[in-house]
Design a protein around this motif. Structure first.
Motif, PDB file in Angstrom:
ATOM      1  N   PHE A  15       0.827  -1.211   0.000  1.00 33.33           N
ATOM      2  CA  PHE A  15       0.000   0.000   0.000  1.00 33.33           C
ATOM      3  C   PHE A  15       0.859   1.257   0.000  1.00 33.33           C
ATOM      4  CE2 PHE A  15      -1.936   3.480   2.416  1.00 33.33           C
ATOM      5  CZ  PHE A  15      -3.026   3.754   1.595  1.00 33.33           C
ATOM      6  N   ALA A  19       1.121   3.824  -3.186  1.00 34.56           N
ATOM      7  CA  ALA A  19       0.552   5.148  -2.937  1.00 34.56           C
ATOM      8  C   ALA A  19       1.586   6.263  -3.021  1.00 34.56           C
ATOM      9  CB  ALA A  19      -0.122   5.183  -1.562  1.00 34.56           C
ATOM     10  N   SER A  44      -4.107   2.017 -16.095  1.00 31.80           N
ATOM     11  CA  SER A  44      -4.036   1.394 -14.764  1.00 31.80           C
ATOM     12  C   SER A  44      -3.999  -0.125 -14.873  1.00 31.80           C
ATOM     13  CB  SER A  44      -5.245   1.821 -13.924  1.00 31.80           C
ATOM     14  OG  SER A  44      -5.278   3.223 -13.753  1.00 31.80           O
ATOM     15  N   ALA A 161      -4.924  -5.035  -6.117  1.00 30.17           N
ATOM     16  CA  ALA A 161      -4.903  -3.839  -5.271  1.00 30.17           C
ATOM     17  C   ALA A 161      -4.355  -2.639  -6.045  1.00 30.17           C
ATOM     18  CB  ALA A 161      -4.057  -4.091  -4.026  1.00 30.17           C
ATOM     19  N   THR A 162      -3.343  -2.871  -6.872  1.00 30.99           N
ATOM     20  CA  THR A 162      -2.785  -1.798  -7.700  1.00 30.99           C
ATOM     21  C   THR A 162      -3.818  -1.298  -8.691  1.00 30.99           C
ATOM     22  OG1 THR A 162      -0.540  -2.687  -7.511  1.00 30.99           O
ATOM     23  CG2 THR A 162      -0.973  -1.211  -9.366  1.00 30.99           C
ATOM     24  N   TRP A 165      -6.404   0.824  -6.846  1.00 26.70           N
ATOM     25  CA  TRP A 165      -5.880   2.119  -6.429  1.00 26.70           C
ATOM     26  C   TRP A 165      -5.781   3.098  -7.604  1.00 26.70           C
ATOM     27  CZ3 TRP A 165      -5.164   5.525  -2.805  1.00 26.70           C
ATOM     28  CH2 TRP A 165      -4.218   6.544  -2.974  1.00 26.70           C
TER      29      TRP A 165
END
Length: 207
Positions: A15, A19, A44, A161-162, A165
């Protein structure tokens, strides 16, 4: 549950890594403002797919080879820097666009989706800092006794998760008000991102 602590450590580390500002963030920001939401979402997806490259060579044990071969890692570093510099130079050459040019860009946006995906994929897959991050995870955090299937699960989680985000960032940054603000800056915004990308390329080489 035997691997819960290991997973939580990986999730937290990932994370903070994803981020933090870097080439991936700069690219998604540029695509969101210049090309729009759909283009940024595809970018993305390319970034998330690039993560699978890192996971693959780590799981297969190539991580050990790269970590012990300065020549291989140096080659990867310079290749990544060259690609970032190329994108930065192209952004620096941006010129003011009139309304007609913007309409043309909107009409041809769908044709650039393959390029959008490849940009995201290459920026992440060739990022030596991402290589270092995954090397650290798979050689220091993840136990050698952890089954390969569990390691693959960790990798899939980080890829998803990437994607979540950067998709979130794409949606926020491509909102009409946010995008209109940046579009008014036009070529100055592109040139600013170009400077950032070139700076990142230089940092990749020298750090």
């Amino acid at each position: 549950m035997n691997y819960l602590d290991e997973f939580l450590l990986i999730a937290i580390s990932h994370f903070f890594a994803v981020a933090s500002p870097g080439p991936d963030f700069a690219l998604v920001l540029k695509q969101s403002i210049q090309k729009g939401r759909n283009n940024a979402l595809v970018t993305s997806a390319g970034i998330a797919t690039g993560i699978l490259v890192h996971v693959s060579y780590c799981v297969l044990g190539v991580a050990i080879v790269i970590s012990q071969s300065p020549t291989v890692f140096a080659a990867l570093k310079y290749l990544a820097a060259a690609y970032l510099a190329y994108i930065g130079v192209m952004a620096l050459r941006a010129k003011p666009a009139d309304q007609q040019a913007q309409r043309v860009q909107t009409n041809t946006q769908a044709e650039s989706m393959v390029k959008a995906f490849s940009r995201g994929f290459l920026v992440n897959a060739l990022n030596p800092k991402a290589t270092l991050f995954f090397l650290s995870l798979f050689t220091l955090v993840i136990s050698v006794e952890t089954p390969i299937t569990v390691q693959v699960g960790y990798g899939l989680y980080m890829a998803v998760a990437t994607l979540v985000w950067f998709s979130f960032l794409s949606i926020v940054l491509s909102r009409s008000k946010v995008r209109a603000f940046f579009l008014r800056a036009g070529h100055w915004f592109d040139r600013g991102i170009g400077v950032v990308l070139i700076g990142l390329a230089i940092r990749v080489v020298w750090v």
